[in-house]
Enzyme design. Structure first.
Site, PDB file in Angstrom:
ATOM      1  N   GLY A  82       0.837  -1.205   0.000  1.00 55.84           N
ATOM      2  CA  GLY A  82       0.000   0.000   0.000  1.00 55.84           C
ATOM      3  C   GLY A  82       0.867   1.248   0.000  1.00 55.84           C
ATOM      4  O   GLY A  82       1.187   1.812  -1.039  1.00 55.84           O
ATOM      5  N   ILE A 125      -9.229  -0.327  -5.594  1.00 55.24           N
ATOM      6  CA  ILE A 125      -9.089   0.441  -6.827  1.00 55.24           C
ATOM      7  C   ILE A 125     -10.372   1.224  -7.136  1.00 55.24           C
ATOM      8  O   ILE A 125     -11.440   0.639  -7.339  1.00 55.24           O
ATOM      9  CB  ILE A 125      -8.694  -0.482  -8.005  1.00 55.24           C
ATOM     10  CG1 ILE A 125      -7.426  -1.273  -7.646  1.00 55.24           C
ATOM     11  CG2 ILE A 125      -8.505   0.319  -9.297  1.00 55.24           C
ATOM     12  CD1 ILE A 125      -6.236  -0.433  -7.164  1.00 55.24           C
ATOM     13  N   GLY A 147       0.794  15.840  -8.866  1.00 54.63           N
ATOM     14  CA  GLY A 147      -0.350  16.651  -9.309  1.00 54.63           C
ATOM     15  C   GLY A 147      -1.658  16.203  -8.682  1.00 54.63           C
ATOM     16  O   GLY A 147      -2.421  16.996  -8.150  1.00 54.63           O
ATOM     17  N   ARG A 172     -30.296  28.249  15.462  1.00 55.44           N
ATOM     18  CA  ARG A 172     -30.637  27.355  16.578  1.00 55.44           C
ATOM     19  C   ARG A 172     -30.578  28.142  17.893  1.00 55.44           C
ATOM     20  O   ARG A 172     -29.559  28.773  18.199  1.00 55.44           O
ATOM     21  CB  ARG A 172     -29.635  26.201  16.622  1.00 55.44           C
ATOM     22  CG  ARG A 172     -29.731  25.311  17.848  1.00 55.44           C
ATOM     23  CD  ARG A 172     -30.983  24.468  17.814  1.00 55.44           C
ATOM     24  NE  ARG A 172     -31.013  23.525  18.933  1.00 55.44           N
ATOM     25  CZ  ARG A 172     -32.052  22.757  19.208  1.00 55.44           C
ATOM     26  NH1 ARG A 172     -33.161  22.822  18.452  1.00 55.44           N
ATOM     27  NH2 ARG A 172     -32.014  21.921  20.214  1.00 55.44           N
ATOM     28  N   GLN A 186     -19.647  31.812  23.248  1.00 56.44           N
ATOM     29  CA  GLN A 186     -18.273  31.889  22.739  1.00 56.44           C
ATOM     30  C   GLN A 186     -17.719  30.491  22.389  1.00 56.44           C
ATOM     31  O   GLN A 186     -16.918  30.352  21.469  1.00 56.44           O
ATOM     32  CB  GLN A 186     -17.372  32.560  23.769  1.00 56.44           C
ATOM     33  CG  GLN A 186     -16.121  33.123  23.145  1.00 56.44           C
ATOM     34  CD  GLN A 186     -15.280  33.882  24.140  1.00 56.44           C
ATOM     35  OE1 GLN A 186     -14.883  33.342  25.179  1.00 56.44           O
ATOM     36  NE2 GLN A 186     -15.009  35.129  23.858  1.00 56.44           N
ATOM     37  N   GLN A 240     -20.497  18.845  15.990  1.00 60.71           N
ATOM     38  CA  GLN A 240     -20.628  19.337  17.369  1.00 60.71           C
ATOM     39  C   GLN A 240     -21.532  20.564  17.433  1.00 60.71           C
ATOM     40  O   GLN A 240     -22.356  20.701  18.338  1.00 60.71           O
ATOM     41  CB  GLN A 240     -19.219  19.675  17.907  1.00 60.71           C
ATOM     42  CG  GLN A 240     -19.157  19.812  19.412  1.00 60.71           C
ATOM     43  CD  GLN A 240     -19.429  18.487  20.124  1.00 60.71           C
ATOM     44  OE1 GLN A 240     -19.324  17.419  19.533  1.00 60.71           O
ATOM     45  NE2 GLN A 240     -19.823  18.563  21.375  1.00 60.71           N
ATOM     46  N   GLU A 293      -4.017   8.022  -2.083  1.00 62.69           N
ATOM     47  CA  GLU A 293      -2.931   8.731  -2.781  1.00 62.69           C
ATOM     48  C   GLU A 293      -1.801   9.106  -1.815  1.00 62.69           C
ATOM     49  O   GLU A 293      -1.200  10.171  -1.906  1.00 62.69           O
ATOM     50  CB  GLU A 293      -3.475   9.958  -3.530  1.00 62.69           C
ATOM     51  CG  GLU A 293      -4.443   9.509  -4.615  1.00 62.69           C
ATOM     52  CD  GLU A 293      -4.639  10.521  -5.707  1.00 62.69           C
ATOM     53  OE1 GLU A 293      -3.723  11.329  -5.937  1.00 62.69           O
ATOM     54  OE2 GLU A 293      -5.707  10.478  -6.322  1.00 62.69           O
ATOM     55  N   THR A 342      -0.891   8.107   2.465  1.00 63.17           N
ATOM     56  CA  THR A 342      -1.448   8.508   3.766  1.00 63.17           C
ATOM     57  C   THR A 342      -0.738   9.774   4.252  1.00 63.17           C
ATOM     58  O   THR A 342       0.309  10.166   3.710  1.00 63.17           O
ATOM     59  CB  THR A 342      -1.209   7.395   4.814  1.00 63.17           C
ATOM     60  OG1 THR A 342       0.203   7.196   4.929  1.00 63.17           O
ATOM     61  CG2 THR A 342      -1.886   6.088   4.412  1.00 63.17           C
TER      62      THR A 342
HETATM   63  C1  LIG Z   1     -11.645   4.275  -0.843  1.00 65.15           C
HETATM   64  C2  LIG Z   1     -10.265   4.024  -1.322  1.00 65.15           C
HETATM   65  C3  LIG Z   1      -9.933   4.278  -2.653  1.00 65.15           C
HETATM   66  C4  LIG Z   1      -8.646   3.991  -3.121  1.00 65.15           C
HETATM   67  N1  LIG Z   1      -8.349   4.170  -4.453  1.00 65.15           N
HETATM   68  C5  LIG Z   1      -7.160   3.701  -4.932  1.00 65.15           C
HETATM   69  C6  LIG Z   1      -6.912   3.692  -6.340  1.00 65.15           C
HETATM   70  O1  LIG Z   1      -7.722   4.135  -7.142  1.00 65.15           O
HETATM   71  N2  LIG Z   1      -5.737   3.162  -6.773  1.00 65.15           N
HETATM   72  C7  LIG Z   1      -4.802   2.651  -5.927  1.00 65.15           C
HETATM   73  O2  LIG Z   1      -3.777   2.180  -6.388  1.00 65.15           O
HETATM   74  N3  LIG Z   1      -5.015   2.668  -4.581  1.00 65.15           N
HETATM   75  C8  LIG Z   1      -6.170   3.167  -4.067  1.00 65.15           C
HETATM   76  N4  LIG Z   1      -6.407   3.146  -2.717  1.00 65.15           N
HETATM   77  C9  LIG Z   1      -5.405   2.598  -1.833  1.00 65.15           C
HETATM   78  C10 LIG Z   1      -4.721   3.633  -0.954  1.00 65.15           C
HETATM   79  O3  LIG Z   1      -3.876   4.443  -1.714  1.00 65.15           O
HETATM   80  C11 LIG Z   1      -3.982   2.855   0.166  1.00 65.15           C
HETATM   81  O4  LIG Z   1      -4.980   2.334   1.021  1.00 65.15           O
HETATM   82  C12 LIG Z   1      -3.007   3.731   0.924  1.00 65.15           C
HETATM   83  O5  LIG Z   1      -1.929   4.096   0.098  1.00 65.15           O
HETATM   84  C13 LIG Z   1      -2.470   3.039   2.173  1.00 65.15           C
HETATM   85  O6  LIG Z   1      -2.049   1.735   1.896  1.00 65.15           O
HETATM   86  P1  LIG Z   1      -2.574   0.526   2.841  1.00 65.15           P
HETATM   87  O7  LIG Z   1      -4.045   0.642   2.940  1.00 65.15           O
HETATM   88  O8  LIG Z   1      -2.002  -0.745   2.351  1.00 65.15           O
HETATM   89  O9  LIG Z   1      -1.999   0.866   4.283  1.00 65.15           O
HETATM   90  P2  LIG Z   1      -0.515   0.515   4.810  1.00 65.15           P
HETATM   91  O10 LIG Z   1       0.494   0.938   3.817  1.00 65.15           O
HETATM   92  O11 LIG Z   1      -0.497  -0.888   5.278  1.00 65.15           O
HETATM   93  O12 LIG Z   1      -0.418   1.503   6.062  1.00 65.15           O
HETATM   94  C14 LIG Z   1      -0.985   1.212   7.350  1.00 65.15           C
HETATM   95  C15 LIG Z   1      -0.573   2.343   8.296  1.00 65.15           C
HETATM   96  O13 LIG Z   1       0.867   2.375   8.415  1.00 65.15           O
HETATM   97  C16 LIG Z   1       1.355   3.656   8.061  1.00 65.15           C
HETATM   98  N5  LIG Z   1       2.632   3.542   7.360  1.00 65.15           N
HETATM   99  C17 LIG Z   1       2.945   2.716   6.343  1.00 65.15           C
HETATM  100  N6  LIG Z   1       4.199   2.950   5.921  1.00 65.15           N
HETATM  101  C18 LIG Z   1       4.693   3.945   6.695  1.00 65.15           C
HETATM  102  C19 LIG Z   1       5.932   4.634   6.746  1.00 65.15           C
HETATM  103  N7  LIG Z   1       6.943   4.366   5.916  1.00 65.15           N
HETATM  104  N8  LIG Z   1       6.068   5.629   7.659  1.00 65.15           N
HETATM  105  C20 LIG Z   1       5.058   5.927   8.530  1.00 65.15           C
HETATM  106  N9  LIG Z   1       3.875   5.297   8.516  1.00 65.15           N
HETATM  107  C21 LIG Z   1       3.684   4.326   7.617  1.00 65.15           C
HETATM  108  C22 LIG Z   1       0.293   4.246   7.146  1.00 65.15           C
HETATM  109  O14 LIG Z   1       0.373   5.658   7.106  1.00 65.15           O
HETATM  110  C23 LIG Z   1      -0.979   3.723   7.791  1.00 65.15           C
HETATM  111  O15 LIG Z   1      -1.319   4.554   8.872  1.00 65.15           O
HETATM  112  C24 LIG Z   1      -7.672   3.483  -2.218  1.00 65.15           C
HETATM  113  C25 LIG Z   1      -8.005   3.261  -0.875  1.00 65.15           C
HETATM  114  C26 LIG Z   1      -9.272   3.503  -0.432  1.00 65.15           C
HETATM  115  C27 LIG Z   1      -9.608   3.209   1.017  1.00 65.15           C
END
Ligand SMILES: Cc1cc2nc3c(=O)[nH]c(=O)nc-3n(C[C@H](O)[C@H](O)[C@H](O)COP(=O)(O)OP(=O)(O)OC[C@H]3O[C@@H](n4cnc5c(N)ncnc54)[C@H](O)[C@@H]3O)c2cc1C
Length: 384
Positions: free
Chosen positions: A132, A158, A244, A271, A282, A339, A366, A368
């Protein structure tokens, strides 16, 4: 209080705002949120008006603008409804961008115009069940025999997997390459090809009208004409692409935050509790002020990243800052909006909880937030 757009950009924003406000009715938004279906008719309407092809050149049936104008469109659509807005903004996800940079003329002419016109839908597949955040090594392989490539593997999460007509797939073409990412290449595949299957994922937290699925490639055959750019450059093309497209994810986040904020502000003015509008307290008014500050900051970072991309050159750090900040701001602002609404905010019919559920994805896909921060720190470490 706003960043100064030029006359044409202001007109684009006005036009897309009118379109979204007229078409993405609250009833439709609730309906699509429940049925988890891509809003195809709305997508085609948006495409006819040019809103889905802002950064595609006119020679390929696009509008010929830049990332900034695209961001204005994405922001406005997500402001009105985060689910439908995201689904429409991701309809021709990434394929035009990568082909414009690295495709040959034949590929550009064949694949980009139908996507620009909204006749076809795109999907870009990088993520795998075991890869991922780290896509430096792919389990999906493409093996060449003569003029033919045979692709095997699986892709996960995907966007548009089950609705797309055109796909790009990141595959390992040289399993012995060191580092491994030098052995990756991008391939184009088409719906209906033997060996390419898609399965829809159900039960997402938000962006439900944006269909997500798994792909399986089982002896999928493509030819040399389906290779994008140079063999062995797929990983580099992918990272470049994200410089991009991640800015448009920031635009999704800004739009969602703005939409929830406007609802909260209007509610706080009307409200009444203890005989007065709750905005007089506040605890509420400062919350709204803080929400406005976060949105404005996020918007400026997003505009700056887009401007750098369009006018100077893509700046990965500016992009990562915009995405990381805007997505967190969207989570916090949409939470605060619930909230402000009190108990009513917890109900679907008041249309703020949906913004919060949808906002979360902007911190995940794209790259995390942690991955964005790694990019920023990587840059900071190189500074003297
Ligand atoms: C609704 C949805 C649509 C999506 N669409 C697409 C798409 O069109 N095409 C596509 O290819 N992908 C797509 N994705 C996939 C998305 O890009 C991945 O879910 C994302 O990149 C994270 O990968 P993972 O889920 O395997 O999490 P992991 O990589 O397993 O990460 C788990 C946790 O560990 C953290 N972590 C991992 N590596 C590190 C590091 N080196 N340093 C610090 N923290 C780290 C992450 O930040 C996360 O908090 C989609 C995902 C969702 C949920």
């Amino acid at each position: 209080m706003e960043f100064k757009l030029d006359e044409e950009q202001t007109a684009i924003r006005k036009a897309v705002r009118e379109f979204a406000e007229k078409e993405f009715t609250p009833e439709l938004a609730l309906e699509f949120d429940q049925k988890e279906e891509f809003p195809m008719a709305l997508y085609k309407k948006a495409a006819q008006l040019g809103f889905t092809s802002m950064r595609i050149p006119q020679e390929y049936d696009g509008q010929g603008y830049g990332v900034l104008e695209d961001c204005l469109v994405v922001e406005e659509m997500c402001r009105v409804d985060p689910g439908i807005g995201v689904a429409i903004s991701l309809g021709n996800l990434m394929i035009p961008d990568v082909l414009l940079k690295h495709g040959n003329e034949e590929q550009k002419k064949k694949y980009i115009p139908p996507l620009a016109r909204g006749d076809k839908i795109a999907a870009a597949a990088f993520t795998e069940p075991e890869h991922g955040s780290d896509i430096t090594c792919m389990n999906s392989t493409a093996v060449k025999t003569g003029n033919e490539w045979t692709i095997n593997g699986a892709k996960e999460f995907i966007t548009n997997a089950t609705t797309a007509d055109t796909f790009i797939l990141l595959c390992q073409t040289d399993p012995n390459a060191q580092p491994t990412y030098r052995g990756q290449s991008l391939f184009i595949a088409e719906k209906g090809m033997c060996g390419l299957d898609a399965t829809k994922l159900h039960g997402k937290m938000g962006i439900k009208p944006c269909v997500t699925g798994s792909l399986s490639m089982s002896d999928l055959k493509v030819t040399e004409a389906n290779v994008v750019g140079e063999v062995g450059r797929g990983f580099y093309y992918t990272l470049e692409l994200f410089d991009g497209t991640r800015i448009t994810v920031a635009a999704q986040a800004v739009g969602m935050a703005q939409g929830a904020f406007e609802k909260a502000l209007a509610y706080a003015k009307t409200r009444k509790q203890s005989g007065q509008p709750i905005i007089n307290f506040q605890g509420i008014s400062h919350k709204l002020a803080q929400m406005a500050i976060k949105i404005e900051s996020a918007r400026l970072l997003m505009y700056k990243a887009a401007w750098l991309y369009d006018k100077e050159k893509p700046n990965p750090v500016a992009t990562s800052m915009a995405k990381a900040y805007a997505s967190r701001a969207a989570m916090e602002v949409t939470d605060d909006a619930i909230q402000v609404f009190g108990g009513y905010g917890y109900l679907a019919d008041y249309h703020v909880e949906r913004f919060h559920r949808c906002a979360k994805i902007t911190e995940i896909y794209e790259g995390t937030t942690e991955v964005q921060k790694n990019t920023i720190v990587g840059y900071l470490m190189k500074q003297p």
